[in-house]
Write an enzyme that holds these catalytic residues in place. Structure first.
Site, PDB file in Angstrom:
ATOM      1  N   ALA A  21      -1.831 -20.615  22.872  1.00 59.58           N
ATOM      2  CA  ALA A  21      -1.595 -21.858  22.135  1.00 59.58           C
ATOM      3  C   ALA A  21      -0.104 -22.153  22.058  1.00 59.58           C
ATOM      4  O   ALA A  21       0.720 -21.249  21.943  1.00 59.58           O
ATOM      5  CB  ALA A  21      -2.179 -21.760  20.733  1.00 59.58           C
ATOM      6  N   HIS A 150      16.214 -31.289  23.532  1.00 62.32           N
ATOM      7  CA  HIS A 150      17.215 -32.350  23.376  1.00 62.32           C
ATOM      8  C   HIS A 150      18.434 -31.898  22.594  1.00 62.32           C
ATOM      9  O   HIS A 150      19.291 -32.713  22.253  1.00 62.32           O
ATOM     10  CB  HIS A 150      16.587 -33.572  22.706  1.00 62.32           C
ATOM     11  CG  HIS A 150      15.727 -34.359  23.624  1.00 62.32           C
ATOM     12  ND1 HIS A 150      15.056 -35.499  23.233  1.00 62.32           N
ATOM     13  CD2 HIS A 150      15.419 -34.179  24.932  1.00 62.32           C
ATOM     14  CE1 HIS A 150      14.365 -35.984  24.259  1.00 62.32           C
ATOM     15  NE2 HIS A 150      14.573 -35.193  25.291  1.00 62.32           N
ATOM     16  N   SER A 288     -13.556   3.158  -1.312  1.00 63.34           N
ATOM     17  CA  SER A 288     -13.225   4.541  -1.660  1.00 63.34           C
ATOM     18  C   SER A 288     -14.398   5.082  -2.472  1.00 63.34           C
ATOM     19  O   SER A 288     -15.070   4.326  -3.183  1.00 63.34           O
ATOM     20  CB  SER A 288     -11.930   4.603  -2.481  1.00 63.34           C
ATOM     21  OG  SER A 288     -12.097   3.935  -3.718  1.00 63.34           O
ATOM     22  N   PHE A 354      -2.537   4.931   2.383  1.00 65.29           N
ATOM     23  CA  PHE A 354      -1.818   5.091   1.119  1.00 65.29           C
ATOM     24  C   PHE A 354      -1.241   6.507   1.020  1.00 65.29           C
ATOM     25  O   PHE A 354      -1.956   7.493   1.231  1.00 65.29           O
ATOM     26  CB  PHE A 354      -2.753   4.838  -0.067  1.00 65.29           C
ATOM     27  CG  PHE A 354      -3.047   3.389  -0.293  1.00 65.29           C
ATOM     28  CD1 PHE A 354      -2.168   2.590  -1.009  1.00 65.29           C
ATOM     29  CD2 PHE A 354      -4.187   2.812   0.220  1.00 65.29           C
ATOM     30  CE1 PHE A 354      -2.431   1.251  -1.216  1.00 65.29           C
ATOM     31  CE2 PHE A 354      -4.459   1.464   0.024  1.00 65.29           C
ATOM     32  CZ  PHE A 354      -3.581   0.688  -0.700  1.00 65.29           C
ATOM     33  N   ARG A 371      -0.715  -3.075  -1.012  1.00 66.49           N
ATOM     34  CA  ARG A 371      -1.913  -3.909  -1.158  1.00 66.49           C
ATOM     35  C   ARG A 371      -1.606  -5.373  -0.856  1.00 66.49           C
ATOM     36  O   ARG A 371      -2.364  -6.044  -0.155  1.00 66.49           O
ATOM     37  CB  ARG A 371      -2.487  -3.757  -2.569  1.00 66.49           C
ATOM     38  CG  ARG A 371      -3.129  -2.410  -2.827  1.00 66.49           C
ATOM     39  CD  ARG A 371      -3.781  -2.335  -4.213  1.00 66.49           C
ATOM     40  NE  ARG A 371      -4.589  -1.138  -4.347  1.00 66.49           N
ATOM     41  CZ  ARG A 371      -4.311  -0.119  -5.169  1.00 66.49           C
ATOM     42  NH1 ARG A 371      -3.234  -0.176  -5.953  1.00 66.49           N
ATOM     43  NH2 ARG A 371      -5.095   0.936  -5.216  1.00 66.49           N
ATOM     44  N   LYS A 388     -13.748   7.029  -8.113  1.00 65.69           N
ATOM     45  CA  LYS A 388     -12.754   8.082  -7.921  1.00 65.69           C
ATOM     46  C   LYS A 388     -12.994   9.174  -8.960  1.00 65.69           C
ATOM     47  O   LYS A 388     -13.685   8.964  -9.962  1.00 65.69           O
ATOM     48  CB  LYS A 388     -11.344   7.510  -8.063  1.00 65.69           C
ATOM     49  CG  LYS A 388     -11.021   6.948  -9.444  1.00 65.69           C
ATOM     50  CD  LYS A 388      -9.604   6.396  -9.492  1.00 65.69           C
ATOM     51  CE  LYS A 388      -9.274   5.855 -10.888  1.00 65.69           C
ATOM     52  NZ  LYS A 388      -7.882   5.335 -10.963  1.00 65.69           N
ATOM     53  N   GLY A 399      -8.016   0.573  -8.649  1.00 67.48           N
ATOM     54  CA  GLY A 399      -7.269   0.047  -7.503  1.00 67.48           C
ATOM     55  C   GLY A 399      -8.068  -0.990  -6.739  1.00 67.48           C
ATOM     56  O   GLY A 399      -7.512  -1.973  -6.243  1.00 67.48           O
ATOM     57  N   GLU A 403      -7.211  -4.911  -5.879  1.00 69.51           N
ATOM     58  CA  GLU A 403      -7.305  -5.486  -4.530  1.00 69.51           C
ATOM     59  C   GLU A 403      -8.158  -6.747  -4.535  1.00 69.51           C
ATOM     60  O   GLU A 403      -7.867  -7.708  -3.817  1.00 69.51           O
ATOM     61  CB  GLU A 403      -7.872  -4.449  -3.562  1.00 69.51           C
ATOM     62  CG  GLU A 403      -6.886  -3.326  -3.263  1.00 69.51           C
ATOM     63  CD  GLU A 403      -7.506  -2.112  -2.622  1.00 69.51           C
ATOM     64  OE1 GLU A 403      -6.753  -1.174  -2.290  1.00 69.51           O
ATOM     65  OE2 GLU A 403      -8.745  -2.079  -2.469  1.00 69.51           O
TER      66      GLU A 403
END
Length: 479
Positions: A21, A150, A288, A354, A371, A388, A399, A403
């Site tokens: 493009a 130009h 996670s 991370f 993030r 977690k 976390g 996000e």
């Protein structure tokens, strides 16, 4: 959106993906930024000659007349260019949208710096070429090349403006003509704010047409449908309306298809559509888990590997921070598909692992930056699991919630897969109950789609197909 513009978006999106493009920007693209068009730029020179600029069609001739009357002294012409364009006015919304697209080749007859400034603001390395010697050098790691055929406001003495300049162009700046001819053959151009009265472009288009008579590449140009001006007579309006129709038809000889818009806002609309659809080719996978959602670890590994393979096989790029318990499987599945295809790793994956060994305030700042940056590449974000372990206890992944917030703030379409449990389930409940605010991109079917992804199957791999269907809806563009 008009059907012929939607067809253009589909076609040009393919060119963006292939890296083929290109943009050709005329004065009309810069006017909304506060710059004058060519007619207004030379208005003071016309008035000095006693000419009414509104009655003049050959503006290049007017510039030549003024130089002639000044004894070949171009000082006032250079001064007019500097006074009209030297200020660094901020780029328009259209410049900013175009800068977000992976367009490597830019051509313009404008003297201003709007294109290169908008590209730099988007974090891109720009190689500007406004003089022939610059064509022989290449800036390292460049993301985009801007050909200012130009000249540039920083070099007003070299600006192409008069009849003499155009007559000498093939000899003094012929390398630009050769380079443009090559790009017109190998890339698909979108002409924006361009009137097609430039004699250099006419020469190049003719040369390309004669050389590739039956195999011309298709290009696109945007024209605003001619409307009646204040105080314009019926006869004059009909004349200009008919002339526009004839110009549009004539451009077909050169492989240029014209997109007509009733309002310039339509240009912003379809550029935003292009940006959205291109970004949606990249899916951020937020995942996670500390408990594998209650399934066996092997079942979850199979699910995540299949997801990675399936996304890459459909031409989608994956962005991921390689979340705990999930990242290795996602990477393995994606890489396995990459190795069996013609795509490179960079084309299929954006990885930002991370650094989990860091603690304290520094790690929080770093993770937030990570993030923000990785999600900025994506147009779709998928949320899976989201648990977690903290001090031996299973907790929701805060976390992932962050996000989700970042994704929505950045305008990224979200797909929380509630059937995997954890934070993803919490997000899915909210999305189902507030779908118009959270998942409007999925349309009226959003509640059913989100609810379907909240069902917990016997094996997690059964979630793949409804996930891919939701992604396909988002990648298909607005209905």
């Amino acid at each position: 959106m008009k059907q012929h513009i939607r067809a253009f978006v589909d076609d040009y999106l393919g060119e963006l993906v292939e890296g083929s493009a290109a943009i050709f920007a005329g004065a009309g693209l810069s006017v909304p930024a506060g710059y004058v068009d060519w007619r207004e730029l030379i208005r003071p020179l016309s008035e000095e000659l006693g000419l009414n600029i509104q009655l003049e069609n050959d503006l290049v001739a007017v510039a030549q007349f003024h130089v002639n009357a000044s004894g070949a002294n171009r000082h006032k012409l250079h001064k007019a260019v500097i006074e009209a364009i030297a200020a660094d006015n901020p780029p328009t919304a259209n410049h900013k949208l175009l800068a977000k697209l992976p367009i490597q080749t830019w051509w313009t007859t404008n003297y201003d710096r709007l294109i290169e400034n908008s590209l730099r603001a988007a974090g891109k390395i720009v190689d500007v070429k406004s003089a022939v010697p610059q064509l022989a050098t290449t800036r390292p790691r460049r993301d985009a090349t801007v050909y200012k055929m130009h000249g540039d406001v920083d070099r007003p003495d070299e600006a192409v403006a008069t009849r003499d300049d155009f007559e000498r162009y093939p000899k003094e700046r012929g390398a630009f003509i050769t380079a443009l001819a090559g790009d017109l053959v190998s890339k698909t151009f979108l002409f924006l704010g361009f009137s097609f009265t430039d004699p250099n472009l006419d020469h190049v288009l003719t040369r390309v047409r004669l050389t590739f008579a039956n195999n011309q590449r298709r290009h696109y140009a945007v024209f605003r449908t001619r409307t009646r001006l204040a105080g314009e007579s019926d006869a004059d309006f009909e004349h200009y309306r008919l002339r526009q129709t004839l110009v549009i038809e004539d451009l077909r000889r050169f492989g240029v298809r014209v997109l007509t818009v009733d309002h310039y806002a339509e240009i912003t609309e379809f550029l935003q559509e292009l940006v959205d659809r291109y970004k949606r080719r990249t899916v951020f996978v937020a995942a996670s888990t500390a408990d594998f959602g209650g399934w066996e670890q092997e079942e979850v590994n199979e699910f995540i590997q299949t997801l990675g393979r399936s996304l890459v096989s459909r031409g989608t790029r994956i962005a991921s921070g390689l979340g705990a318990g999930i990242g290795d499987s996602l990477l393995s599945g994606a890489l396995r598909e990459v190795l069996q295809s013609n795509r490179t790793v960079d084309e299929a994956l954006i990885l930002r692992p991370f650094p989990r060994a860091m603690d304290g305030e520094d790690s929080a700042v770093l993770w937030e930056t990570y993030r923000q940056e990785i999600i900025s590449h994506a147009g779709i974000a998928v949320f899976l699991f989201g648990t977690k372990e903290v001090d031996g206890e299973l907790r929701l992944a805060d976390g992932m919630f962050r996000e989700f917030e970042i994704a929505r703030d950045q305008g990224v379409a979200v797909i929380p897969v509630g059937g995997t449990g954890g934070m993803a389930e919490v997000l899915a409940i909210d999305a189902r109950d507030n779908w118009q605010a959270i998942v409007p991109e999925l349309g009226d079917d959003a509640p059913g789609i989100i609810a379907g992804l909240m069902n917990r199957p016997e094996k997690p791999v059964e979630l793949i197909e409804p996930m891919l269907q939701a992604i396909q809806i988002l990648q298909g563009g607005k209905k």
